[in-house]
Design a protein around this motif. Sequence first.
Motif, PDB file in Angstrom:
ATOM      1  N   PRO A   1       0.818  -1.213   0.000  1.00  0.00           N
ATOM      2  CA  PRO A   1       0.000   0.000   0.000  1.00  0.00           C
ATOM      3  C   PRO A   1       0.853   1.265   0.000  1.00  0.00           C
ATOM      4  O   PRO A   1       2.030   1.233   0.382  1.00  0.00           O
ATOM      5  N   ASN A   2       0.249   2.353  -0.424  1.00  0.00           N
ATOM      6  CA  ASN A   2       0.930   3.634  -0.336  1.00  0.00           C
ATOM      7  C   ASN A   2       1.280   3.877   1.135  1.00  0.00           C
ATOM      8  O   ASN A   2       0.447   3.717   2.015  1.00  0.00           O
ATOM      9  N   GLY A   3       2.524   4.208   1.389  1.00  0.00           N
ATOM     10  CA  GLY A   3       2.998   4.393   2.759  1.00  0.00           C
ATOM     11  C   GLY A   3       3.532   3.116   3.381  1.00  0.00           C
ATOM     12  O   GLY A   3       4.088   3.143   4.473  1.00  0.00           O
ATOM     13  N   GLY A   4       3.376   1.970   2.678  1.00  0.00           N
ATOM     14  CA  GLY A   4       3.802   0.684   3.223  1.00  0.00           C
ATOM     15  C   GLY A   4       5.293   0.426   3.045  1.00  0.00           C
ATOM     16  O   GLY A   4       5.932   0.932   2.123  1.00  0.00           O
ATOM     17  N   TYR A   5       5.836  -0.374   3.946  1.00  0.00           N
ATOM     18  CA  TYR A   5       7.242  -0.769   3.917  1.00  0.00           C
ATOM     19  C   TYR A   5       7.364  -2.153   3.296  1.00  0.00           C
ATOM     20  O   TYR A   5       6.431  -2.954   3.350  1.00  0.00           O
ATOM     21  N   PHE A   6       8.539  -2.450   2.736  1.00  0.00           N
ATOM     22  CA  PHE A   6       8.777  -3.778   2.175  1.00  0.00           C
ATOM     23  C   PHE A   6      10.266  -4.079   2.190  1.00  0.00           C
ATOM     24  O   PHE A   6      11.097  -3.179   2.191  1.00  0.00           O
ATOM     25  N   PHE A   7      10.586  -5.377   2.243  1.00  0.00           N
ATOM     26  CA  PHE A   7      11.950  -5.875   2.112  1.00  0.00           C
ATOM     27  C   PHE A   7      12.006  -6.768   0.886  1.00  0.00           C
ATOM     28  O   PHE A   7      11.123  -7.608   0.692  1.00  0.00           O
ATOM     29  N   ILE A   8      13.031  -6.607   0.069  1.00  0.00           N
ATOM     30  CA  ILE A   8      13.356  -7.585  -0.965  1.00  0.00           C
ATOM     31  C   ILE A   8      14.621  -8.262  -0.458  1.00  0.00           C
ATOM     32  O   ILE A   8      15.607  -7.585  -0.159  1.00  0.00           O
ATOM     33  N   THR A   9      14.572  -9.580  -0.297  1.00  0.00           N
ATOM     34  CA  THR A   9      15.714 -10.297   0.262  1.00  0.00           C
ATOM     35  C   THR A   9      16.269 -11.294  -0.745  1.00  0.00           C
ATOM     36  O   THR A   9      15.546 -11.776  -1.615  1.00  0.00           O
TER      37      THR A   9
END
Length: 198
Positions: A137-145
């Motif tokens: 979502p807009n404002g959401g955090y994410f990790f690509i590992t």
Amino acid sequence: MRVLRFLGLIAAICFFTGLAGATPIDFHMRVLDPPPPTDPSYPLFLISSTSFDVSFTGCVSGELPGSNTATGCFAGRNISGLDWNNLQLAFPNVGPLVGQAANCDPGVSDDIFSNVDCPASPDNSSFTLIYTDGVIPNGGYFFITEDGVDPPTDFPTGRATVATVPTPEPGSIVLLSTGVLLFGWLLYGERLRASRLS
């Protein structure tokens, strides 16, 4: 006879050294949903567009959600103003990726996307990893590992492209609302006239 022994020795050396160098270490990639960081000790990239570069740094112990571990991490926050409903990552098949196979199966938890596909290009010059059935979502955090390339800084820089969830324009919403209200008012007027006639 000596020539045959010599050729046999060379063949044996080539066979065993070929086996030693042909063992690929497949790389594994995931897109994780972390809680909002309070004071991150890792680089956090604010992403305001639908296309951005992805380069990995070493993961910080304890920063990944749940009990997840990885060699390389890319941490981002979606500030594009749009929700992203899929993510496509493209990496050149160079350096430590040569001879490897991509594995992008989601884990048992903390993955944002539930449907993944990670084919190599027909000419085997690049990998395209496609993540769908999820939303950042807009404002959401994410990790690509990533796991499989150590140190993670040796992993080639890739390009991420996201698709957005379409949202209606404010003008469209106003137009639709006006039409519904007008239709309701006309229907009310017809009922009022019909009740006066009876």
